[in-house]
Design a protein around this motif. Structure first.
Motif, PDB file in Angstrom:
ATOM      1  N   ILE A 143     -50.965 -64.412  -0.399  1.00 18.05           N
ATOM      2  CA  ILE A 143     -50.333 -62.701  -1.461  1.00 18.05           C
ATOM      3  C   ILE A 143     -48.992 -62.496  -1.797  1.00 18.05           C
ATOM      4  N   ARG A 200     -48.433 -63.106  -5.818  1.00  9.05           N
ATOM      5  CA  ARG A 200     -48.046 -61.096  -6.580  1.00  9.05           C
ATOM      6  C   ARG A 200     -46.563 -61.222  -7.290  1.00  9.05           C
ATOM      7  N   GLU A 253     -47.000 -60.322 -11.243  1.00  7.85           N
ATOM      8  CA  GLU A 253     -45.898 -59.465 -11.653  1.00  7.85           C
ATOM      9  C   GLU A 253     -45.350 -59.584 -13.054  1.00  7.85           C
ATOM     10  N   LEU A 308     -55.183 -62.772  -7.236  1.00 16.26           N
ATOM     11  CA  LEU A 308     -55.201 -61.300  -6.294  1.00 16.26           C
ATOM     12  C   LEU A 308     -55.862 -60.668  -6.249  1.00 16.26           C
ATOM     13  N   TYR A 316     -58.904 -58.515  -3.874  1.00 13.03           N
ATOM     14  CA  TYR A 316     -58.807 -57.255  -3.190  1.00 13.03           C
ATOM     15  C   TYR A 316     -60.193 -56.839  -3.660  1.00 13.03           C
TER      16      TYR A 316
END
Length: 201
Positions: free
Chosen positions: A48, A52, A56, A66, A70
């Motif tokens: 993560i 992440r 982004e 990711l 989830y």
């Protein structure tokens, strides 16, 4: 219902496998490689931390990983809506695994309301990019047809035959290729010779 469950399981298992290469600056590429290693080793916290920031910034591969985390609750609280948004972001960047996952979640209504019309659209988009699983599921929709409140997708066995043949010749999953080949042959027996000629072009 069986098709819905099979679609979700198969699509997510495929999304976990292959990652499509993206041209990134060397530091981002190195972070992705380290993030992917952490992901593969189930070091979720580190994955993560590395993935992440890349997601982004628009890295579709990081978005897919990711999204998988989830979707399954790996290192994060399971959240299919967040998974959908990550997959959709990757799909919008033409990542085949993101496209497959987006189509699958629309098909199954996982994290987003069921929308078979959009599922078919995304499966078709992935199929036209040469993605084997997308071609297979697009062919299934063409074979079965689908009727909804706002659309009527009639079966098209000639087109289904064509896309099953494409899925059968694609690399990736040999079992899926054999299944697609078997379905194409069953359809071939029912089709007119001229229709087969057109589909084989």
């Amino acid at each position: 219902m069986r098709f819905k469950s099979l679609t979700l399981l198969l699509a997510l298992s495929i999304a976990f496998g292959g990652m499509v290469a993206t041209v990134l600056p060397a530091p981002a590429r190195a972070d992705f490689i380290e993030g992917k290693k952490s992901y593969d080793n189930k070091n979720w916290r580190r994955a993560i931390m590395l993935l992440r920031p890349l997601a982004e910034k628009g890295d579709a591969r990081a978005m897919v990983l990711l999204g998988n985390m989830y979707a399954e609750g790996y290192g994060v609280e399971k959240d299919l809506t967040e998974a959908f948004f990550l997959y959709r972001g990757a799909a919008e960047r033409n990542n085949p695994d993101g496209i497959l996952a987006t189509a699958t979640l629309y098909q199954t209504g996982s994290g987003v309301p069921v929308n078979t019309r959009l599922a078919i659209m995304w499966f078709e988009r992935g199929a036209k990019m040469g993605h084997q699983a997308s071609a297979f599921f697009y062919a299934m929709h063409l074979y079965q047809g689908s009727k909804g409140e706002s659309y009527d997708f009639k079966p098209d066995h000639v087109a289904a035959y064509k896309w099953f043949r494409i899925a059968a010749r694609s690399r990736g999953n040999p079992k899926m290729a054999r299944t697609a080949d078997g379905l194409a042959e069953k359809l071939r027996e029912k089709l007119d010779y001229n229709d087969v000629e057109v589909a084989d072009r």
